[in-house]
Design an enzyme around this catalytic site. Structure first.
Site, mmCIF file in Angstrom:
data_model
loop_
_atom_site.group_PDB
_atom_site.id
_atom_site.type_symbol
_atom_site.label_atom_id
_atom_site.label_comp_id
_atom_site.label_asym_id
_atom_site.label_seq_id
_atom_site.Cartn_x
_atom_site.Cartn_y
_atom_site.Cartn_z
ATOM 1 N N GLY A 1 42.273 20.298 108.590
ATOM 2 C CA GLY A 1 41.278 20.113 109.655
ATOM 3 C C GLY A 1 41.978 20.077 111.004
ATOM 4 N N VAL B 1 40.317 15.611 116.252
ATOM 5 C CA VAL B 1 41.149 14.495 115.790
ATOM 6 C C VAL B 1 42.465 15.023 115.216
ATOM 7 C CG1 VAL B 1 41.295 12.607 114.128
ATOM 8 C CG2 VAL B 1 39.159 13.002 115.369
ATOM 9 N N ALA C 1 34.027 -0.861 114.591
ATOM 10 C CA ALA C 1 34.584 -0.762 115.947
ATOM 11 C C ALA C 1 33.675 0.108 116.811
ATOM 12 C CB ALA C 1 35.998 -0.178 115.894
ATOM 13 N N ALA D 1 30.520 0.844 116.266
ATOM 14 C CA ALA D 1 29.199 0.224 116.413
ATOM 15 C C ALA D 1 29.240 -0.863 117.491
ATOM 16 C CB ALA D 1 28.749 -0.361 115.073
ATOM 17 N N CYS E 1 31.042 10.407 117.805
ATOM 18 C CA CYS E 1 31.232 9.251 116.912
ATOM 19 C C CYS E 1 30.143 8.189 116.954
ATOM 20 C CB CYS E 1 32.565 8.583 117.227
ATOM 21 S SG CYS E 1 33.960 9.531 116.654
ATOM 22 N N PHE E 2 29.756 7.774 118.163
ATOM 23 C CA PHE E 2 28.945 6.551 118.241
ATOM 24 C C PHE E 2 27.643 6.647 117.442
ATOM 25 C CE2 PHE E 2 30.779 4.565 122.388
ATOM 26 C CZ PHE E 2 31.959 4.323 121.710
HETATM 27 C C1 UDX Z 1 34.778 6.782 120.794
HETATM 28 C C2 UDX Z 1 35.656 5.536 120.630
HETATM 29 O O1 UDX Z 1 35.937 4.989 121.932
HETATM 30 C C3 UDX Z 1 36.947 5.891 119.910
HETATM 31 O O2 UDX Z 1 37.716 4.720 119.673
HETATM 32 C C4 UDX Z 1 36.607 6.548 118.568
HETATM 33 O O3 UDX Z 1 37.788 6.950 117.886
HETATM 34 C C5 UDX Z 1 35.717 7.767 118.782
HETATM 35 O O4 UDX Z 1 34.537 7.376 119.526
HETATM 36 P P1 UDX Z 1 34.745 8.872 122.426
HETATM 37 O O5 UDX Z 1 33.454 9.231 121.762
HETATM 38 O O6 UDX Z 1 35.769 9.930 122.610
HETATM 39 O O7 UDX Z 1 35.472 7.682 121.633
HETATM 40 O O8 UDX Z 1 34.407 8.331 123.883
HETATM 41 P P2 UDX Z 1 34.135 6.927 124.579
HETATM 42 O O9 UDX Z 1 35.030 6.795 125.731
HETATM 43 O O10 UDX Z 1 34.113 5.806 123.621
HETATM 44 O O11 UDX Z 1 32.667 7.148 125.174
HETATM 45 C C6 UDX Z 1 31.538 7.355 124.349
HETATM 46 C C7 UDX Z 1 30.289 7.483 125.188
HETATM 47 O O12 UDX Z 1 29.945 6.242 125.789
HETATM 48 C C8 UDX Z 1 30.414 8.468 126.348
HETATM 49 O O13 UDX Z 1 29.226 9.222 126.466
HETATM 50 C C9 UDX Z 1 30.628 7.586 127.550
HETATM 51 O O14 UDX Z 1 30.200 8.182 128.746
HETATM 52 C C10 UDX Z 1 29.754 6.401 127.179
HETATM 53 N N1 UDX Z 1 30.161 5.144 127.841
HETATM 54 C C11 UDX Z 1 31.383 4.606 127.603
HETATM 55 C C12 UDX Z 1 29.250 4.486 128.674
HETATM 56 O O15 UDX Z 1 28.131 4.946 128.893
HETATM 57 N N2 UDX Z 1 29.638 3.293 129.250
HETATM 58 C C13 UDX Z 1 30.858 2.722 129.016
HETATM 59 O O16 UDX Z 1 31.117 1.625 129.566
HETATM 60 C C14 UDX Z 1 31.767 3.400 128.172
HETATM 61 P P1 ADP Z 2 36.771 16.021 114.253
HETATM 62 O O1 ADP Z 2 36.139 15.674 115.567
HETATM 63 O O2 ADP Z 2 36.509 14.984 113.177
HETATM 64 O O3 ADP Z 2 38.208 16.384 114.359
HETATM 65 P P2 ADP Z 2 36.032 18.852 114.126
HETATM 66 O O4 ADP Z 2 34.703 19.426 113.766
HETATM 67 O O5 ADP Z 2 36.542 18.999 115.527
HETATM 68 O O6 ADP Z 2 35.977 17.309 113.696
HETATM 69 O O7 ADP Z 2 37.161 19.454 113.175
HETATM 70 C C1 ADP Z 2 37.094 19.491 111.779
HETATM 71 C C2 ADP Z 2 37.804 20.750 111.271
HETATM 72 O O8 ADP Z 2 37.869 20.695 109.848
HETATM 73 C C3 ADP Z 2 37.113 22.070 111.623
HETATM 74 O O9 ADP Z 2 37.991 22.878 112.379
HETATM 75 C C4 ADP Z 2 36.789 22.699 110.244
HETATM 76 O O10 ADP Z 2 36.964 24.106 110.224
HETATM 77 C C5 ADP Z 2 37.818 22.022 109.347
HETATM 78 N N1 ADP Z 2 37.434 22.037 107.937
HETATM 79 C C6 ADP Z 2 36.262 21.673 107.372
HETATM 80 N N2 ADP Z 2 36.311 21.824 106.025
HETATM 81 C C7 ADP Z 2 37.549 22.287 105.708
HETATM 82 C C8 ADP Z 2 38.221 22.622 104.488
HETATM 83 N N3 ADP Z 2 37.612 22.492 103.309
HETATM 84 N N4 ADP Z 2 39.495 23.067 104.574
HETATM 85 C C9 ADP Z 2 40.125 23.187 105.762
HETATM 86 N N5 ADP Z 2 39.549 22.876 106.942
HETATM 87 C C10 ADP Z 2 38.277 22.430 106.930
#
Ligand code: UDX
Ligand code: ADP
Length: 464
Positions: free
Chosen positions: A7, A11, A218, A220, A271-272
């Protein structure tokens, strides 16, 4: 030692690049079925925009960091296999719109079972529901060659836009493993990789289920803080309080803390929402409907905040935006990323399009194709214009809506922008990043989240 990561997404890519850069003695292979993505990782235009990522990748790529589509070969040759595939919210069947779709995780587990001819340490990086490790273990046991693989949970806490900083100096590294000697040994092996650059006291080890659950919890808790402050923003607008002042006042209490109290048009990101929904689903599954309903409110509040914002725009523009040009500043879910997943801008723009507005959208990093896809626009659509500058988006617009907090929006020449807008010129700051007093002096009518809508008029007090 050899590591591979299945993947190459938001991440997997950055995390592996950091491991490779920090551990020159370890070979790291990042593999993905998506050959376009892999080609991009091997090019100058990386598929992920992240400040500082280019440097880290170019430091290690071709030396001990490799990107390819050779999934099986990478598994075969590695000691540690990270699983970092996408786990979107299920869109069908039982648990639709809530549960995580584990198709890709299962597919990877099956590939590992078929390919590995010696015991591996398999590390869950993707966000997954609690007890997914059990699924992986079961597949490995039933399909493998009778080998004793170890499954670890090592959730990623990096945030987009600050991924490189979060990776190079994490608050903590969490590793969960099985509570037996082999589990402990596997945890120690992985901890040893991180210990190359992360102080030992920041490496937390737990059992598998605590680690898996901690990731969901975390996210949530962070989402809940935003929904909490957003709920208060509505009360601030009604009472004449200022949400940023309230946030500062409560944030200085060390028990509350100052971070994640920025009121906004709503939270987005991959994520959220996904993780809170996943948590509510799990609670339901384990017979805890009250707990599920409690967390459900975090999502409801976020949806309401987006609708509330659009309603304010509509109301200010005399209850109709039909045919009116509206400038949209920012489309990414937050600044310093080109990611639009669950971006609040999508919901707001769709609501405005449903009201038949004409949108002029500008984002410094999101492509026109991405914006069009997110809004589900047909090829012959004329309701949306994608602009190449903030000024162009504002030109001849009735209102400008700030939906992402890009720094460059503060540098705009607002006098010039005002001159070229329809009057009255409205500015809706969905991120509270602009100088509202100055904008009012320039002639704008300003509405901002959690701010007094008419600061010159005094509010009646409760006791009056
Ligand atoms: C989040 C978590 O922070 C991270 O630890 C986890 O691994 C993945 O999810 P991310 O989604 O990249 O990371 O961004 P984050 O900075 O957390 O912001 C999420 C959303 O909340 C954004 O839309 C941001 O604009 C909003 N936000 C954040 C607010 O509206 N207010 C704040 O005070 C902080
Ligand atoms: P994240 O934000 O969790 O990193 P992404 O959607 O950005 O998620 O990335 C996930 C990646 O995993 C994609 O590039 C997708 O092509 C890859 N993927 C999904 N299933 C498989 C699989 N069976 N083998 C290899 N790669 C895969």
């Amino acid at each position: 030692m050899r590591i591979c990561c299945i993947g190459a997404g938001y991440v997997g890519g950055p995390t592996m690049a950091m491991i490779a850069a920090k551990c020159p003695h370890v070979r790291v292979d990042v593999v993905d079925l998506n050959s376009e993505r892999i080609a991009a990782w091997n090019s100058k235009d990386l598929p992920v925009y992240e400040p500082g990522l280019d440097d880290i990748v170019s430091q290690a790529r071709g030396k001990n960091l490799f990107f390819s589509t050779e999934v099986r070969q990478a598994i075969h040759e590695s000691d540690i296999v990270f699983v970092s595939v996408n786990t979107p919210t299920k869109t069908y069947g039982i648990g639709a719109d809530r549960a995580a779709d584990l198709r890709h995780v299962e597919a990877v587990a099956r590939t590992i079972a078929e390919t590995a001819d010696r015991p591996k340490i398999i590390v869950e990086k993707s966000t997954i529901p609690v007890r997914t490790a059990e699924v992986i273990q079961t597949i490995l046991k039933n399909n493998g060659m009778g080998l004793n693989h170890q499954v670890l949970s090592n959730p990623e806490f990096l945030a987009e836009g600050t991924a490189i900083r979060d990776l190079s100096s994490p608050d903590r590294i969490l590793i969960g493993g099985e509570a037996n000697d082999e589990g402990h040994r596997a945890v120690e092996t992985l901890a040893g990789v991180y210990a190359t650059w992360v102080p030992r006291e920041r490496i937390i080890t737990t059992n598998l289920w605590s680690s898996e659950l901690s990731k969901l919890v975390a996210n949530a808790f962070l989402a809940q803080r935003i929904s909490s402050i957003n709920s208060i923003s509505a009360l601030c607008e009604a009472t004449g309080a200022d949400v940023d002042e309230v946030a500062r006042a409560i944030g200085t209490d060390s028990r509350i803390g100052s971070k994640f109290l920025k009121a906004s048009v709503g939270f987005g990101g991959s994520c959220f929402q996904k993780d809170v929904l996943n948590l509510t689903y799990l609670c339901g599954h384990f017979g805890l409907p009250e707990v599920s309903a409690y967390w459900e409110q975090v999502i409801q509040m976020n949806e309401w905040q987006k609708r509330r914002f659009t309603s304010q725009v509509l109301k200010a523009l005399f209850n109709t935006v039909c045919g009116k040009r509206i400038g949209i500043w920012g489309f990414a879910f937050k600044k310093d990323t080109n990611d639009t997943r669950e971006s609040p801008a999508i919901g707001v723009c769709r609501q405005l399009l449903a009201e038949r507005a004409k949108l002029a959208i500008y984002d410094p990093k999101v492509s026109a194709a991405q914006i069009r896809a997110d809004l589900g626009l047909p090829p012959n659509d004329t309701s949306v214009e994608i602009c190449t500058s903030a000024e162009a988006a504002a030109d001849q617009s009735h209102a400008v809506l700030v939906l992402t907090e890009w720094d460059e929006f503060r540098e705009v020449d607002f006098t010039a922008v005002h001159a070229r807008m329809m009057k009255p010129a409205w500015l809706f700051d969905g991120r509270n990043v602009l100088d509202h007093e100055l904008l009012r002096q320039t002639g704008f009518r300003v509405r901002a989240i959690g701010k007094d809508p008419s600061p010159s008029t005094s509010h009646s007090s409760w006791t009056a």
